[in-house]
Scaffold this motif. Structure first.
Motif, PDB file in Angstrom:
ATOM      1  N   PHE A 274       2.205   9.813 -29.892  1.00  0.00           N
ATOM      2  CA  PHE A 274       2.988  10.434 -28.833  1.00  0.00           C
ATOM      3  C   PHE A 274       2.500  10.053 -27.439  1.00  0.00           C
ATOM      4  CE2 PHE A 274       3.305  13.120 -32.580  1.00  0.00           C
ATOM      5  CZ  PHE A 274       4.676  13.294 -32.684  1.00  0.00           C
ATOM      6  N   LYS A 275       1.618   9.068 -27.364  1.00  0.00           N
ATOM      7  CA  LYS A 275       1.137   8.618 -26.063  1.00  0.00           C
ATOM      8  C   LYS A 275       2.251   7.897 -25.310  1.00  0.00           C
ATOM      9  CE  LYS A 275      -3.827   7.932 -26.822  1.00  0.00           C
ATOM     10  NZ  LYS A 275      -4.905   6.912 -26.893  1.00  0.00           N
ATOM     11  N   SER A 276       2.337   8.148 -24.027  1.00  0.00           N
ATOM     12  CA  SER A 276       3.298   7.416 -23.210  1.00  0.00           C
ATOM     13  C   SER A 276       2.704   6.053 -22.861  1.00  0.00           C
ATOM     14  CB  SER A 276       3.616   8.195 -21.927  1.00  0.00           C
ATOM     15  OG  SER A 276       2.431   8.427 -21.197  1.00  0.00           O
ATOM     16  N   GLN A 277       3.518   5.022 -22.971  1.00  0.00           N
ATOM     17  CA  GLN A 277       3.048   3.673 -22.699  1.00  0.00           C
ATOM     18  C   GLN A 277       2.953   3.441 -21.193  1.00  0.00           C
ATOM     19  OE1 GLN A 277       2.094   1.526 -25.118  1.00  0.00           O
ATOM     20  NE2 GLN A 277       2.508   3.177 -26.569  1.00  0.00           N
ATOM     21  N   ASP A 278       1.874   2.805 -20.756  1.00  0.00           N
ATOM     22  CA  ASP A 278       1.731   2.547 -19.321  1.00  0.00           C
ATOM     23  C   ASP A 278       2.307   1.191 -18.935  1.00  0.00           C
ATOM     24  OD1 ASP A 278      -0.159   1.023 -20.592  1.00  0.00           O
ATOM     25  OD2 ASP A 278      -1.714   1.325 -19.081  1.00  0.00           O
ATOM     26  N   LYS A 279       2.792   0.415 -19.935  1.00  0.00           N
ATOM     27  CA  LYS A 279       3.419  -0.870 -19.654  1.00  0.00           C
ATOM     28  C   LYS A 279       4.776  -0.927 -20.349  1.00  0.00           C
ATOM     29  CE  LYS A 279      -1.004  -3.349 -19.434  1.00  0.00           C
ATOM     30  NZ  LYS A 279      -1.818  -4.440 -20.030  1.00  0.00           N
ATOM     31  N   ALA A 280       5.742  -1.569 -19.686  1.00  0.00           N
ATOM     32  CA  ALA A 280       7.090  -1.646 -20.258  1.00  0.00           C
ATOM     33  C   ALA A 280       7.848  -2.808 -19.637  1.00  0.00           C
ATOM     34  CB  ALA A 280       7.841  -0.335 -20.016  1.00  0.00           C
ATOM     35  N   SER A 281       9.021  -3.098 -20.211  1.00  0.00           N
ATOM     36  CA  SER A 281       9.952  -4.113 -19.679  1.00  0.00           C
ATOM     37  C   SER A 281       9.290  -5.485 -19.539  1.00  0.00           C
ATOM     38  CB  SER A 281      10.522  -3.666 -18.329  1.00  0.00           C
ATOM     39  OG  SER A 281      11.189  -2.438 -18.445  1.00  0.00           O
ATOM     40  N   TYR A 282       8.772  -5.997 -20.643  1.00  0.00           N
ATOM     41  CA  TYR A 282       8.137  -7.316 -20.633  1.00  0.00           C
ATOM     42  C   TYR A 282       9.195  -8.415 -20.531  1.00  0.00           C
ATOM     43  CZ  TYR A 282       3.861  -5.017 -22.265  1.00  0.00           C
ATOM     44  OH  TYR A 282       2.755  -4.214 -22.376  1.00  0.00           O
ATOM     45  N   ARG A 283       8.906  -9.420 -19.701  1.00  0.00           N
ATOM     46  CA  ARG A 283       9.793 -10.581 -19.576  1.00  0.00           C
ATOM     47  C   ARG A 283       8.951 -11.841 -19.396  1.00  0.00           C
ATOM     48  NH1 ARG A 283      15.301  -9.697 -18.476  1.00  0.00           N
ATOM     49  NH2 ARG A 283      15.860  -7.505 -18.262  1.00  0.00           N
ATOM     50  N   ILE A 284       9.364 -12.912 -20.062  1.00  0.00           N
ATOM     51  CA  ILE A 284       8.651 -14.185 -19.978  1.00  0.00           C
ATOM     52  C   ILE A 284       9.387 -15.108 -19.014  1.00  0.00           C
ATOM     53  CG2 ILE A 284       7.889 -16.219 -21.269  1.00  0.00           C
ATOM     54  CD1 ILE A 284       7.595 -14.491 -23.711  1.00  0.00           C
ATOM     55  N   SER A 285       8.638 -15.819 -18.200  1.00  0.00           N
ATOM     56  CA  SER A 285       9.237 -16.746 -17.240  1.00  0.00           C
ATOM     57  C   SER A 285       9.949 -17.873 -17.988  1.00  0.00           C
ATOM     58  CB  SER A 285       8.157 -17.326 -16.326  1.00  0.00           C
ATOM     59  OG  SER A 285       7.196 -18.045 -17.086  1.00  0.00           O
ATOM     60  N   PRO A 286      10.927 -18.517 -17.356  1.00  0.00           N
ATOM     61  CA  PRO A 286      11.678 -19.590 -18.030  1.00  0.00           C
ATOM     62  C   PRO A 286      10.806 -20.712 -18.574  1.00  0.00           C
ATOM     63  CG  PRO A 286      12.806 -18.919 -16.031  1.00  0.00           C
ATOM     64  CD  PRO A 286      11.487 -18.203 -16.027  1.00  0.00           C
ATOM     65  N   ASP A 287       9.676 -21.018 -17.909  1.00  0.00           N
ATOM     66  CA  ASP A 287       8.805 -22.089 -18.401  1.00  0.00           C
ATOM     67  C   ASP A 287       7.809 -21.599 -19.444  1.00  0.00           C
ATOM     68  OD1 ASP A 287       7.017 -20.638 -16.895  1.00  0.00           O
ATOM     69  OD2 ASP A 287       6.646 -22.204 -15.411  1.00  0.00           O
ATOM     70  N   GLY A 288       7.825 -20.291 -19.749  1.00  0.00           N
ATOM     71  CA  GLY A 288       6.959 -19.740 -20.781  1.00  0.00           C
ATOM     72  C   GLY A 288       5.501 -19.603 -20.394  1.00  0.00           C
ATOM     73  N   LYS A 289       5.182 -19.734 -19.109  1.00  0.00           N
ATOM     74  CA  LYS A 289       3.785 -19.711 -18.679  1.00  0.00           C
ATOM     75  C   LYS A 289       3.333 -18.361 -18.126  1.00  0.00           C
ATOM     76  CE  LYS A 289       3.629 -24.655 -17.581  1.00  0.00           C
ATOM     77  NZ  LYS A 289       3.374 -25.676 -16.529  1.00  0.00           N
ATOM     78  N   SER A 290       4.273 -17.509 -17.765  1.00  0.00           N
ATOM     79  CA  SER A 290       3.914 -16.233 -17.140  1.00  0.00           C
ATOM     80  C   SER A 290       4.640 -15.081 -17.814  1.00  0.00           C
ATOM     81  CB  SER A 290       4.254 -16.251 -15.644  1.00  0.00           C
ATOM     82  OG  SER A 290       3.578 -17.292 -14.976  1.00  0.00           O
TER      83      SER A 290
END
Length: 225
Positions: free
Chosen positions: A34-50
């Motif tokens: 039931f812990k709230s996540q401190d990270k969300a909405s992950y997205r990878i850059s088009p070149d896959g590096k970030s």
């Protein structure tokens, strides 16, 4: 004693000792589920590096970018009064995001910033209108399709937003009954859904220079996927 019987006894002995092992299975605390996540909405850059994501900091969501190869982390925003409700990569080095006040959705504070946290620019300044990104695919390396009610506060029209200078050009005007807009794989506005409260009609056009035409109508008794 046959080979099969010997094998069976060995299996039974192994099972017996495994069941009586003194090793105990670790108990997972209920609170972990039931812990709230401190990270969300992950997205990878088009070149896959970030990798970009929203991270809760001082009760506000801020935007971070992490270098996948090195693990280097850069905080792009340091918001105090607003939260970031949406972000997306528009190139290998640039992201857009917009802020919203609590209780006010789709606020028109859209910004663009590079992954180093520099060259931040506000793309929309009309505080009375609401705006949100319809398609986060960058068209011709400078345009995004967005929804805004700046023409009529009761409906959302589709605009082409220039992320380089902030200019907006209307692409499709909502007659008042359009509930959804859809693009093709190139980011072109090709479909829409209208509703009269009971029936839904799917509209289609070959190109953005043509008018929408109805192709199918259904009601609450049918579902179209």
């Amino acid at each position: 004693m046959t080979v099969k019987k010997i094998y069976l006894w060995l299996v039974l002995l192994a099972f017996f000792f495994a069941c009586n092992s003194s090793d105990k299975v670790a108990i997972i605390p209920v609170n972990d589920f039931f812990k709230s996540q401190d990270k969300a909405s992950y997205r990878i850059s088009p070149d896959g590096k970030s990798l970009s994501y929203l991270k809760l900091q001082d009760k506000k969501q801020n935007l971070f970018v992490e270098d996948i190869a090195t693990g280097k982390l850069i905080q792009l925003t340091k918001l105090q009064e607003k939260n970031i409700s949406f972000h997306s990569w528009v190139s290998d080095n640039e992201l857009i995001y917009y802020k919203e006040k609590e209780g006010v959705r789709f606020q028109s504070d859209i910004f663009i910033i590079n992954k180093e946290g520099k060259d931040e620019r506000q793309l929309s300044t009309n505080a009375k209108a609401r705006i949100r990104v319809l398609e986060d695919q960058l068209i011709e390396n400078k345009y995004l399709l967005v929804l805004s009610n700046q023409r009529d506060s009761t409906v959302s029209d589709v605009y082409r937003l220039n992320v380089r200078n902030g200019e907006m050009q209307i692409v499709a005007q909502n007659p008042g009954n359009i509930t959804n807009w859809m693009t093709d794989n190139k980011g072109k506005l090709r479909m829409a859904i209208s509703s009269d409260g009971v029936n839904q009609t799917f509209l289609y056009r070959e190109s953005e220079t043509q008018k929408f035409k109805a192709i199918i109508t259904n009601n609450f008794k049918t579902t179209l996927y």
